[in-house]
Design an enzyme around this catalytic site. Structure first.
Site: not given
Lengths: 466, 107
Positions: A395-398, A435
């Site tokens: 999720n956060d890494v994209v 996050a």
């Protein structure tokens, strides 16, 4: 064996440890590297046996610990690696505390003077408190990683914070250092009280500094504890004037420090802010916001259709893949697609998962050839020419918000999956990522969500492809 | 210059140089092997077992010897477990390469 001979054997062992790490620069040389490590350790232990009066107890305890270690190492699942590594850090920490206590109790048997000279006392102090913090901190990290949150709030993967937390930690740290100073300046008489106070406070501090750090910051925590376990070994080595322990500890300590740095850089957050913790507390209200926007969701059949019509696919695995143990199913899916002429690669973000390199190990376990697995910097420019980006439990890494000034994660390097022609996202629900911020990727016109457990979803896609 | 260098200074020299070696070696580790790196360094840090064996070995029953013996057991879990689990992981990375080679040989 004379002290000079011992020192030379220790030197050989140290060199072998360096070669062990050097081997890890490439998968081809890595196994040989590990073998060097084993030989180095054997030399270290056997050399130590020759200079010790009584070794039967040690051999017995080694056999006992060795059997436990081997059984655990054989049985552990690759998805459980983060917990295992955390547990092992705690053992090194505890061993360091026990050895330091033994030095305090009986310095003569280590060849030290009694009372212990002040220089060695300072080093014992360092070895003890670093070891104690490593031990209790790793226990908490283990609990968080193993999902023991239901047994106690301190193991909760959500950050645990309370008012005055940092002040409390500061006061405890000062008490610990104060007790340490009293310990260093004391003689054989009255040394135990400050030693015990110092050690107990360090145990407590270890707990307190790890509880406010949340689940997705675990790659940093686990690297940091890795580093601490090395510094603890160095502390013991300095106290005993033992160059092997100093060198091995320094290698491990700097390795963990570098990993922590790499992890922080991949999150674009300063190390101190990660360690201060409390990030991601505002999850609830933001995910409530998210529900009002529309997402397009599809079935595994739709995904199968899109994937089989693509020419190039990039799969982005995340923690969801590890939780769902979907790596084998994904491998099967990729094989099916490859036989249909689709070019499939995996894109790995440095902080995907719960520890450095977590995704690589899971994919390796599923027999994915490592030339299909590409690091972020090497694949990011390829997304714009890719037909389908398939996000599996990440999720956060994209999150494209990272490219928008003013957003809380602005500046974090991301996998640019939003540049692909079509984006498929598998998630268990619409909940926000760690996050705690919404992800605009999910609401893009070219994005299709597939809800459900990663393994089940991928297995249904495979069936649909047949 | 007849005075000998204090062992603490010699220790610090070794320590600082070892940090530099570690720094340069670890930056060369490929990111794909970061998990095995942690398990290998973990096994290496269990070299504190050396201190534990000395603590356990004075030949007389004392508090220090008992603490040392426990430390030997704890560190040994790490020594054996750490190298073993690294071996397991690295074998998985190795396996494909052999397979890949065979495929290349066939074609």
């Amino acid at each position: 064996m004379s002290p000079n001979q011992t020192a030379l054997w220790y030197l050989i062992a140290s060199v072998l440890f360096i070669l062990a790490l050097k081997g890890l620069s490439h998968p081809r040389s890595a196994r040989r590297g590990n073998f060097f490590g084993i030989i180095g350790m054997t030399i270290a232990v056997v050399t130590t046996f020759t200079i010790t009066h009584r070794i039967d107890v040690s051999i017995g305890m080694m056999a006992l610990g060795g059997v436990i270690g081997l059984i655990v190492a054989k049985r552990v699942q690759m998805t459980q690696m983060p917990e295992l590594v955390a547990a092992m850090h705690s053992l090194v920490g505890m061993a360091a505390v026990l050895i330091a206590s033994a030095i305090v109790s009986d310095p003569l048997s280590f060849g030290l003077e009694s009372p212990i000279p002040i220089g060695n006392r300072i080093e014992v102090f360092i070895g003890t408190f670093v070891g104690a913090i490593t031990f209790s901190g790793s226990i908490i990290a283990f609990g968080k990683l193993a999902g023991l949150g239901k047994y106690g709030r301190i193991f909760s993967s959500a950050p645990v914070s309370f008012p005055g937390q940092h002040l409390l930690n500061l006061i405890l740290a000062l008490i610990m250092i104060g007790a340490g100073i009293v310990f260093t300046s004391s003689g054989s008489e009255g040394q135990w009280t400050p030693f015990i106070v110092m050690t107990s406070v360090a145990f407590l501090l270890g707990i307190l500094i790890i509880i406010p750090i949340g689940g997705a910051d675990m790659p940093v925590v686990i690297s940091m504890l890795n580093s601490y376990s090395g510094w603890a070994a160095t502390g013991i080595g300095l106290s005993l004037n033992n160059s092997l322990l100093i060198i091995a500890g320094a290698l491990v300590g700097s390795s963990g420090a570098i990993l922590s740095y790499i992890m922080c850089r991949a999150m674009n957050r300063p190390f101190l802010s990660v360690i201060m913790g409390g990030f991601g507390g505002a999850e609830g209200d933001l995910s409530a916001n998210a529900e009002q926007k529309e997402v397009k969701s599809g079935s595994p059949d739709d995904v199968a259709f899109l994937l089989s019509n693509a020419e190039s696919v990039i799969i982005i695995p995340g923690y969801g893949l590890a939780v769902g143990r979907a790596q084998h199913a994904v491998k099967e899916l990729v094989e099916k697609l490859t036989t249909r002429g689709v070019r499939v690669r995996y894109a790995i973000h440095p902080v995907a998962g719960r520890m450095p390199g977590h995704m690589n190990v899971l994919l390796a376990e599923a027999d994915v050839p490592y030339d299909q697995v590409v690091e972020m910097e090497d694949i990011n420019s390829d997304f714009s020419s890719t037909d389908v980006a398939f996000v599996l439990g990440a999720n956060d890494v994209v999150n494209p918000l990272a490219e928008q000034p003013g957003s809380p994660i602005f500046g974090m390097p991301i996998l640019k999956s939003h540049k692909a022609r079509t984006v498929l996202v598998n998630k268990r629900s619409m909940a926000a990522g760690y996050a705690g911020i919404d992800n605009p990727l999910f609401y893009m016109d070219k994005t299709m969500m597939v809800f459900g457990d990663a393994k089940k979803v991928v297995e249904s896609i495979v069936i649909a492809l047949e | 210059m007849t005075e000998l260098v204090d062992p603490t200074i010699a220790n610090i020299t070794v320590f600082v140089l070892a940090i530099f070696v570690g720094y340069h070696v670890v930056w060369n580790v490929t990111p794909a092997l970061h998990t095995p790196l942690m398990s290998v360094t973990n096994a290496i840090s269990s070299v504190v077992i050396v201190g534990a064996i000395i603590a356990a070995g004075p030949g007389t029953m004392s508090l220090g010897a008992i603490l040392g013996a426990i430390a030997v057991g704890l560190a040994a879990i790490n020594t054996f477990g750490g190298f073993m689990v690294s071996q397991r992981m690295l074998a998985m990375f190795k396996k494909k390469e052999q397979k890949g080679k065979q495929q290349r040989d066939v074609t």
